[in-house]
Design a protein around this motif. Structure first.
Motif, PDB file in Angstrom:
ATOM      1  N   VAL A 242       0.787  -1.199  -0.234  1.00 43.78           N
ATOM      2  CA  VAL A 242       0.453  -0.286   0.042  1.00 43.78           C
ATOM      3  C   VAL A 242       0.721   1.379  -0.206  1.00 43.78           C
ATOM      4  CG1 VAL A 242      -1.621   1.692   1.559  1.00 43.78           C
ATOM      5  CG2 VAL A 242      -1.812  -1.049   1.338  1.00 43.78           C
ATOM      6  N   GLU A 243       1.731   1.437   0.981  1.00 43.43           N
ATOM      7  CA  GLU A 243       2.497   2.673   0.824  1.00 43.43           C
ATOM      8  C   GLU A 243       3.352   2.984  -0.087  1.00 43.43           C
ATOM      9  OE1 GLU A 243       5.017   1.654   4.123  1.00 43.43           O
ATOM     10  OE2 GLU A 243       2.903   2.670   6.022  1.00 43.43           O
ATOM     11  N   GLY A 244       4.222   1.000  -0.817  1.00 44.89           N
ATOM     12  CA  GLY A 244       4.868   1.201  -2.453  1.00 44.89           C
ATOM     13  C   GLY A 244       4.033   2.308  -3.273  1.00 44.89           C
ATOM     14  N   LEU A 245       2.979   2.127  -3.354  1.00 39.29           N
ATOM     15  CA  LEU A 245       2.272   2.119  -4.176  1.00 39.29           C
ATOM     16  C   LEU A 245       1.702   3.672  -4.473  1.00 39.29           C
ATOM     17  CD1 LEU A 245       0.241   1.809  -7.624  1.00 39.29           C
ATOM     18  CD2 LEU A 245      -1.684   0.383  -6.052  1.00 39.29           C
ATOM     19  N   THR A 246       1.094   4.055  -3.090  1.00 42.58           N
ATOM     20  CA  THR A 246       0.934   5.260  -2.701  1.00 42.58           C
ATOM     21  C   THR A 246       1.568   6.247  -2.548  1.00 42.58           C
ATOM     22  OG1 THR A 246       0.986   5.017  -0.532  1.00 42.58           O
ATOM     23  CG2 THR A 246      -1.052   4.439  -1.754  1.00 42.58           C
ATOM     24  N   ARG A 247       2.843   6.156  -3.050  1.00 41.72           N
ATOM     25  CA  ARG A 247       4.100   6.899  -2.772  1.00 41.72           C
ATOM     26  C   ARG A 247       4.306   6.639  -4.306  1.00 41.72           C
ATOM     27  NH1 ARG A 247       6.719   4.581   0.547  1.00 41.72           N
ATOM     28  NH2 ARG A 247       7.303   2.553  -1.260  1.00 41.72           N
ATOM     29  N   LEU A 248       4.633   5.491  -4.886  1.00 41.19           N
ATOM     30  CA  LEU A 248       4.741   5.905  -6.008  1.00 41.19           C
ATOM     31  C   LEU A 248       3.546   6.878  -7.342  1.00 41.19           C
ATOM     32  CD1 LEU A 248       6.376   4.808  -8.818  1.00 41.19           C
ATOM     33  CD2 LEU A 248       5.080   2.958  -8.987  1.00 41.19           C
ATOM     34  N   LEU A 249       2.383   6.614  -7.033  1.00 39.69           N
ATOM     35  CA  LEU A 249       1.347   7.618  -7.688  1.00 39.69           C
ATOM     36  C   LEU A 249       1.397   9.486  -7.377  1.00 39.69           C
ATOM     37  CD1 LEU A 249      -1.453   5.155  -7.099  1.00 39.69           C
ATOM     38  CD2 LEU A 249      -0.155   5.887  -9.280  1.00 39.69           C
ATOM     39  N   THR A 250       2.264   9.148  -5.523  1.00 35.18           N
ATOM     40  CA  THR A 250       1.543  10.773  -5.122  1.00 35.18           C
ATOM     41  C   THR A 250       3.581  12.014  -6.050  1.00 35.18           C
ATOM     42  OG1 THR A 250       0.661  10.121  -3.404  1.00 35.18           O
ATOM     43  CG2 THR A 250       2.446  12.108  -3.069  1.00 35.18           C
ATOM     44  N   LYS A 251       4.562  11.148  -6.062  1.00 37.89           N
ATOM     45  CA  LYS A 251       5.699  11.348  -6.178  1.00 37.89           C
ATOM     46  C   LYS A 251       5.615  11.204  -7.643  1.00 37.89           C
ATOM     47  CE  LYS A 251       6.827  11.074  -1.488  1.00 37.89           C
ATOM     48  NZ  LYS A 251       8.388  10.698  -0.685  1.00 37.89           N
ATOM     49  N   ALA A 252       5.375  10.397  -8.539  1.00 37.96           N
ATOM     50  CA  ALA A 252       5.785   9.957  -9.885  1.00 37.96           C
ATOM     51  C   ALA A 252       5.040  10.044 -10.982  1.00 37.96           C
ATOM     52  CB  ALA A 252       6.589   8.705  -9.797  1.00 37.96           C
ATOM     53  N   SER A 253       4.603  11.381 -11.844  1.00 34.23           N
ATOM     54  CA  SER A 253       3.250  12.021 -12.127  1.00 34.23           C
ATOM     55  C   SER A 253       4.228  11.763 -13.262  1.00 34.23           C
ATOM     56  CB  SER A 253       4.082  13.801 -12.161  1.00 34.23           C
ATOM     57  OG  SER A 253       5.164  13.855 -12.194  1.00 34.23           O
ATOM     58  N   TRP A 254       5.289  11.240 -13.777  1.00 33.54           N
ATOM     59  CA  TRP A 254       5.192  10.527 -15.443  1.00 33.54           C
ATOM     60  C   TRP A 254       4.143   9.231 -15.088  1.00 33.54           C
ATOM     61  CZ3 TRP A 254       6.983   5.218 -14.937  1.00 33.54           C
ATOM     62  CH2 TRP A 254       7.839   5.224 -14.508  1.00 33.54           C
ATOM     63  N   ILE A 255       3.727   8.309 -14.257  1.00 33.55           N
ATOM     64  CA  ILE A 255       3.150   7.665 -14.528  1.00 33.55           C
ATOM     65  C   ILE A 255       1.693   7.494 -15.057  1.00 33.55           C
ATOM     66  CG2 ILE A 255       1.483   5.904 -13.239  1.00 33.55           C
ATOM     67  CD1 ILE A 255       4.546   4.587 -12.429  1.00 33.55           C
ATOM     68  N   SER A 256       1.653   8.890 -15.199  1.00 30.45           N
ATOM     69  CA  SER A 256       0.458   9.442 -15.787  1.00 30.45           C
ATOM     70  C   SER A 256      -0.176   9.382 -17.158  1.00 30.45           C
ATOM     71  CB  SER A 256      -0.035  10.314 -14.731  1.00 30.45           C
ATOM     72  OG  SER A 256       0.008  11.821 -15.903  1.00 30.45           O
ATOM     73  N   ARG A 257       1.439   9.184 -17.609  1.00 31.42           N
ATOM     74  CA  ARG A 257       1.031   8.591 -19.142  1.00 31.42           C
ATOM     75  C   ARG A 257       1.301   7.380 -19.734  1.00 31.42           C
ATOM     76  NH1 ARG A 257       7.379  10.766 -18.888  1.00 31.42           N
ATOM     77  NH2 ARG A 257       7.608  12.514 -17.912  1.00 31.42           N
ATOM     78  N   TYR A 258       0.872   6.751 -19.304  1.00 27.60           N
ATOM     79  CA  TYR A 258       0.757   5.194 -19.278  1.00 27.60           C
ATOM     80  C   TYR A 258      -0.493   4.559 -18.282  1.00 27.60           C
ATOM     81  CZ  TYR A 258       5.819   5.883 -20.498  1.00 27.60           C
ATOM     82  OH  TYR A 258       7.129   6.762 -20.435  1.00 27.60           O
ATOM     83  N   THR A 259      -0.693   3.247 -18.864  1.00 24.70           N
ATOM     84  CA  THR A 259      -2.353   2.986 -18.893  1.00 24.70           C
ATOM     85  C   THR A 259      -1.512   1.891 -17.766  1.00 24.70           C
ATOM     86  OG1 THR A 259      -1.678   1.227 -20.178  1.00 24.70           O
ATOM     87  CG2 THR A 259      -3.306   2.663 -20.617  1.00 24.70           C
ATOM     88  N   VAL A 260      -2.218   1.811 -16.508  1.00 24.92           N
ATOM     89  CA  VAL A 260      -1.952   1.425 -15.611  1.00 24.92           C
ATOM     90  C   VAL A 260      -3.110   0.215 -14.768  1.00 24.92           C
ATOM     91  CG1 VAL A 260      -0.215   1.394 -13.253  1.00 24.92           C
ATOM     92  CG2 VAL A 260      -0.665   2.839 -15.162  1.00 24.92           C
ATOM     93  N   GLY A 261      -2.349  -0.997 -14.821  1.00 18.99           N
ATOM     94  CA  GLY A 261      -3.269  -1.918 -14.019  1.00 18.99           C
ATOM     95  C   GLY A 261      -2.556  -2.525 -12.848  1.00 18.99           C
ATOM     96  N   VAL A 262      -3.430  -2.445 -11.758  1.00 19.74           N
ATOM     97  CA  VAL A 262      -3.465  -3.194 -10.497  1.00 19.74           C
ATOM     98  C   VAL A 262      -4.271  -3.917 -10.181  1.00 19.74           C
ATOM     99  CG1 VAL A 262      -2.882  -1.987  -7.914  1.00 19.74           C
ATOM    100  CG2 VAL A 262      -2.639  -0.327  -9.838  1.00 19.74           C
ATOM    101  N   ALA A 263      -3.826  -5.000  -9.529  1.00 22.11           N
ATOM    102  CA  ALA A 263      -4.442  -6.128  -9.044  1.00 22.11           C
ATOM    103  C   ALA A 263      -4.536  -6.933  -7.893  1.00 22.11           C
ATOM    104  CB  ALA A 263      -4.012  -7.492 -10.093  1.00 22.11           C
TER     105      ALA A 263
END
Length: 404
Positions: A242-263
């Motif tokens: 949980v902490e790793g994923l939320t930290r990535l989504l909060t700080k790594a704005s470049w993630i929004s360029r791509y389609t992301v699946g979370v399972a």
């Protein structure tokens, strides 16, 4: 529930709760471990508590277990309030007086675990236990008969998960208790190279085996599926996920360029749901039964987690032929040789893998080749030889403890 056979079990494996659903990395590891032990040794018994609060042994789990492991005896008990209290008392006692830990861990409540008592009366030679907590959970155990699959280092997990400091009294108490408990054991199985090195340094006279994976990679069905996701994260509700994923989504704005699946059950966390609402290209998939089919629908797997031990989901992704964008901790937990298929979780490697089909194909092939070597990388053969030698000598370091 318990079904005991008349023959003497040479090995008893213990894991708290059902792992049949393989809902997290520990479950996957236990499944892999039991496959390996049942292949290499006869008279294997599996002991567990049926009423685990999160992963109880349901009838369907028992049926699936018996179908997969027909030669392994499954013995289940329920954990009463007295057993839960005894576990707490043992943990406190181990913190306050670890030098008499051997006697503390042999404490038992007569009649509380009939299945376990019946197993002990048949005098099993070696116990394979999972996690340091296992010794206090069991209703009396002789530590010198136990080989422990450590999974992680508990006091480090406490520090990283609670934000504590090494010098705090509570942390030092956990450290003292854990190190003294591990010292009582017959041997230690480490899941990551750093932990294996630490155990060998601390316990020079004790056998330590580094086993990144017990069995070889499972056959993966190659599907001609469209890549629905550029990036995929698979994780349980573990706090580090949980902490790793939320930290990535909060700080790594470049993630929004791509389609992301979370399972996985990480999707149930409130923080993850809240952040996912701000990412239109991110899809929460929940728990997915067909994980191999899901891997076939993505290009790259991400592992943004911290913590301790080996990240089992990263190994599963590599086995499926998927390159991994990983945190420093994830890379530290892997055996050497991953450089062509595991890359830093940074925008440049992500861009290159997602946009260049040639680089993705090469990394995918390297991932499958690397995964195929994991079962041969560690000390599984040495572990097998050691246990075989112990069994041939009718290993009896101390008298067994059982209910009368």
């Amino acid at each position: 529930m318990s079904v005991c056979k008349a023959s003497r079990p040479a090995l008893v494996l213990y894991f708290n709760g059902s792992f049949v659903g393989r809902c997290n990395g520990a479950h996957v590891r236990m499944w892999d471990q039991l496959i390996w032990f049942s292949r290499h040794f006869e008279s294997v018994a599996m002991y567990s508590f049926a009423d685990h609060p999160d992963y109880p042994w349901r009838p369907c789990d028992v049926a699936e277990f018996k179908a997969k492991f027909p030669t392994v005896e499954l013995v289940l008990d329920t954990r009463s309030w007295s057993l839960r209290l005894a576990r707490r008392l043992k943990n406190v006692a181990m913190t306050l007086a670890p030098l008499v830990g051997r006697h503390i861990l042999q404490w038992r409540i007569a009649g509380a675990t009939p299945g376990y008592a019946a197993l002990l009366r048949r005098d099993p030679q070696i116990f394979i236990v999972n996690y340091v907590d296992a010794l206090a959970e069991l209703n009396g155990v002789t530590p010198a008969r136990c080989i422990m699959e450590t999974h992680d280092i508990k006091f480090l997990t406490h520090i990283k998960g609670r934000g504590g400091a090494l010098g705090q009294l509570r942390t030092l108490g956990k450290l003292r208790s854990e190190l003294c408990t591990l010292e009582l054991l017959n041997g230690l199985i480490a899941i990551a190279p750093g932990e294996a090195g630490l155990f060998k340094l601390l316990y020079a006279d004790k056998p330590v085996w580094y086993v990144p994976q017990y069995t070889g990679p499972r056959t993966v069905e190659r599907r001609a599926a469209t890549a629905d996701f550029d990036l995929l994260f698979v994780g349980s509700e573990n706090m580090f996920n949980v902490e790793g994923l939320t930290r990535l989504l909060t700080k790594a704005s470049w993630i929004s360029r791509y389609t992301v699946g979370v399972a996985g059950r990480v999707c149930e966390a409130k923080e993850v749901k809240r952040l996912a609402a701000a990412y239109p290209n991110l899809q929460l998939l929940g728990f997915v039964d067909d994980i191999q089919g899901l891997y076939a629908r993505c290009k790259v797997v991400i592992s943004p987690v911290d913590g301790t031990g080996l990240k089992i989901k990263a190994v599963e992704a590599l086995t499926a032929g998927k390159p991994v964008l990983a945190s420093a901790h994830t890379m530290d937990g892997l055996p050497a040789g991953f450089e062509a298929c595991v890359f830093p979780l940074q925008p440049e490697p992500a861009r290159d893998l997602i946009t260049r089909a040639d680089l993705l194909a090469a990394a995918s092939q390297s991932a499958a080749c690397y995964a195929a070597t994991l079962a041969e990388t560690g000390d599984a053969l040495k572990l097998k030889a050691y246990i075989t030698e112990c069994l041939s000598e009718s290993f009896k370091p101390e008298a067994a403890v059982f209910d009368s």
